[in-house]
Scaffold this motif. Structure first.
Motif, PDB file in Angstrom:
ATOM      1  N   TYR A  13       1.795  -6.569  48.305  1.00  0.00           N
ATOM      2  CA  TYR A  13       1.662  -6.801  46.861  1.00  0.00           C
ATOM      3  C   TYR A  13       0.300  -7.434  46.582  1.00  0.00           C
ATOM      4  N   SER A  14      -0.413  -6.885  45.597  1.00  0.00           N
ATOM      5  CA  SER A  14      -1.699  -7.420  45.169  1.00  0.00           C
ATOM      6  C   SER A  14      -2.691  -7.402  46.340  1.00  0.00           C
ATOM      7  N   ASP A  57       0.224  -2.621  43.216  1.00  0.00           N
ATOM      8  CA  ASP A  57      -0.589  -3.180  42.135  1.00  0.00           C
ATOM      9  C   ASP A  57      -1.787  -3.986  42.611  1.00  0.00           C
ATOM     10  N   GLY A  80       1.656   0.997  40.507  1.00  0.00           N
ATOM     11  CA  GLY A  80       0.962   0.009  39.701  1.00  0.00           C
ATOM     12  C   GLY A  80       1.695  -0.386  38.436  1.00  0.00           C
ATOM     13  N   SER A  81       1.202  -1.443  37.815  1.00  0.00           N
ATOM     14  CA  SER A  81       1.730  -1.884  36.534  1.00  0.00           C
ATOM     15  C   SER A  81       1.285  -0.920  35.435  1.00  0.00           C
ATOM     16  N   HIS A 122      -2.371  -0.294  35.078  1.00  0.00           N
ATOM     17  CA  HIS A 122      -3.120  -0.272  36.340  1.00  0.00           C
ATOM     18  C   HIS A 122      -2.905   1.090  36.988  1.00  0.00           C
ATOM     19  N   ASN A 123      -3.683   2.063  36.526  1.00  0.00           N
ATOM     20  CA  ASN A 123      -3.558   3.424  37.047  1.00  0.00           C
ATOM     21  C   ASN A 123      -4.839   4.183  36.751  1.00  0.00           C
ATOM     22  N   SER A 161       2.912   4.561  38.018  1.00  0.00           N
ATOM     23  CA  SER A 161       2.857   3.272  37.327  1.00  0.00           C
ATOM     24  C   SER A 161       4.163   3.084  36.571  1.00  0.00           C
ATOM     25  N   THR A 183       5.544  -3.159  32.665  1.00  0.00           N
ATOM     26  CA  THR A 183       5.293  -4.135  33.726  1.00  0.00           C
ATOM     27  C   THR A 183       3.887  -4.702  33.646  1.00  0.00           C
ATOM     28  N   THR A 184       3.747  -5.906  34.199  1.00  0.00           N
ATOM     29  CA  THR A 184       2.440  -6.501  34.461  1.00  0.00           C
ATOM     30  C   THR A 184       2.404  -6.859  35.941  1.00  0.00           C
ATOM     31  N   HIS A 185       1.332  -7.499  36.348  1.00  0.00           N
ATOM     32  CA  HIS A 185       1.136  -7.783  37.774  1.00  0.00           C
ATOM     33  C   HIS A 185       2.272  -8.628  38.363  1.00  0.00           C
ATOM     34  N   PHE A 234       5.841  -7.405  40.304  1.00  0.00           N
ATOM     35  CA  PHE A 234       5.922  -6.731  41.601  1.00  0.00           C
ATOM     36  C   PHE A 234       6.287  -7.695  42.738  1.00  0.00           C
TER      37      PHE A 234
END
Length: 373
Positions: free
Chosen positions: A222-223, A246, A268-269, A272-273, A298, A302-304, A307
């Motif tokens: 993650y991240s 993400d 991704g969120s 974020h794509n 995606s 969602t946001t970061h 995840f």
């Protein structure tokens, strides 16, 4: 990011779990055990350690077991981690420490030859700056309930707080996330520690006398953990496929030399794509260079923060303003389903149609068509 540590009394902690809420139960045929190990490794270029020298990191192993839980479920986060991680995200003191699970500490492994298993092993990296591996338990225990052994690596000083098996706790340092050189140095430290773990992995498995697969391994995170999962896979033939939750990618993965030549999955969120106008250029560069199997999805709403386990925490107390509007329980199901489908396909050869395009069962999951070079 450094947070002051305030440890509450045992009485107040026990009182807080009287009406505890449990994590979503894993859906696989196995129960889940967990054990932690200190991995001794000297790194003389750790940008966050005192004098730039770190001497160990933490491995948390989630694995299938036949042993059924006995007694009441127990809190799944130690109280120090819960307090330090929960405070900056506005959770009420004691809330995260009260959440329970049916994870079993040091449960017996399945029977079988040491170092061998029909189920693959997965190497996991948490987000940069947290939460640590235990803050990703929902997804990791779901995979373990289907037979996977999942090993998460926590890096001291980078995570807000980790605790070694001997009880020693390490509080994280302040991190300037606007310093690209520092973030890249932290990323490189992740790669060094991943390599060190893979080197000692067979020896650890023999020490445990466990039927854990040491040759068929997938990598995900993650991240920053997602970025380092792909970075390690690039240079290590033992890692067969990789999944990024993400995470922005770095170094050679953000260049025309980024081709992994292995199966890759990006989840991704919402924004974020590669189809979003002001999306992450590193995703565009990386994905455009792939010549092997590649998928990008995606998730709307969602946001970061959605995840990791935070997407479930917000269903208990909706205070993290950085989390997205998606229903947290639905997001848990999406993550469990798509991550498992990718590794089932790339490591076990079990194809799932949800990987091929939009799915009527998951309308908020957006498929992005990635042209293969």
């Amino acid at each position: 990011m450094k947070f002051p540590m305030k440890i509450r009394s045992v009485d107040s902690f026990q009182a807080s779990i009287a009406g505890a809420i449990g994590l979503p139960q894993p859906t696989g045929p196995y129960q889940v055990g967990v054990v932690k190990h200190t991995i001794e490794h000297i790194n003389t270029n750790d940008p966050l350690a005192p004098n730039n020298v770190s001497t160990a990191f933490l491995a948390t192993i989630y694995y299938p077991t036949l042993q059924k839980p006995e007694g009441a479920p127990k809190p799944y986060l130690n109280p120090e981690t819960a307090e330090i991680v929960g405070k900056p995200w506005n959770y009420t003191s004691g809330l995260l420490a009260s959440i329970t699970s049916t994870l079993q500490q040091d449960a017996p492994f399945l029977k079988g030859p040491v170092g061998q298993s029909p189920y693959p092993t997965l190497l996991f990296g948490p987000g940069g700056g947290g939460p640590p591996v235990e803050g990703n338990t929902i997804l990791l225990s779901e995979l373990a309930s289907y037979g996977y052994t999942v090993i998460g690596l926590d890096h001291p000083f980078e995570q807000p707080y980790i605790q070694y098996p001997n009880g020693t706790g390490v509080i994280g340092v302040d991190i300037d996330y606007d310093d690209p050189e520092l973030i890249n140095a932290i990323y490189e430290t992740r790669l060094v520690d991943n390599t060190a773990f893979l080197k000692c992995f067979p020896e650890l498995v023999h020490k445990l006398k466990a039927p854990i697969n040491t040759t068929h391994i997938g990598s995900f995170g993650y991240s920053l953990g997602g970025a380092s999962a792909l970075g390690s896979m690039y240079d290590d033939s033992r890692l067969i496929s990789g999944l990024n939750l993400d995470g922005t990618v770095y170094d050679k993965l953000n260049s025309t030399a980024a081709d992994e030549k292995k199966p890759v999955f990006f989840l991704g969120s919402e924004y974020h794509n590669t189809d979003f106008e002001i999306g992450d250029i590193t995703w565009e560069i990386f994905l455009s260079q792939q010549t092997g199997y590649v998928r990008e999805f995606s998730i709307i709403g969602t946001t970061h923060h959605d995840f990791c386990d935070d997407t479930f925490w917000k269903t208990i107390e909706d205070v993290d303003q950085a989390a997205g509007p998606i229903n947290g329980n639905r997001q848990v199901n999406i993550l469990n389903t798509y991550v498992k489908a990718f590794f089932d396909f790339t490591l076990l050869g079990q194809h799932s149609p949800i990987l091929d395009g939009p799915s009527a069962d998951w309308p908020v999951v957006v498929f992005h068509d990635v042209p293969v070079t």
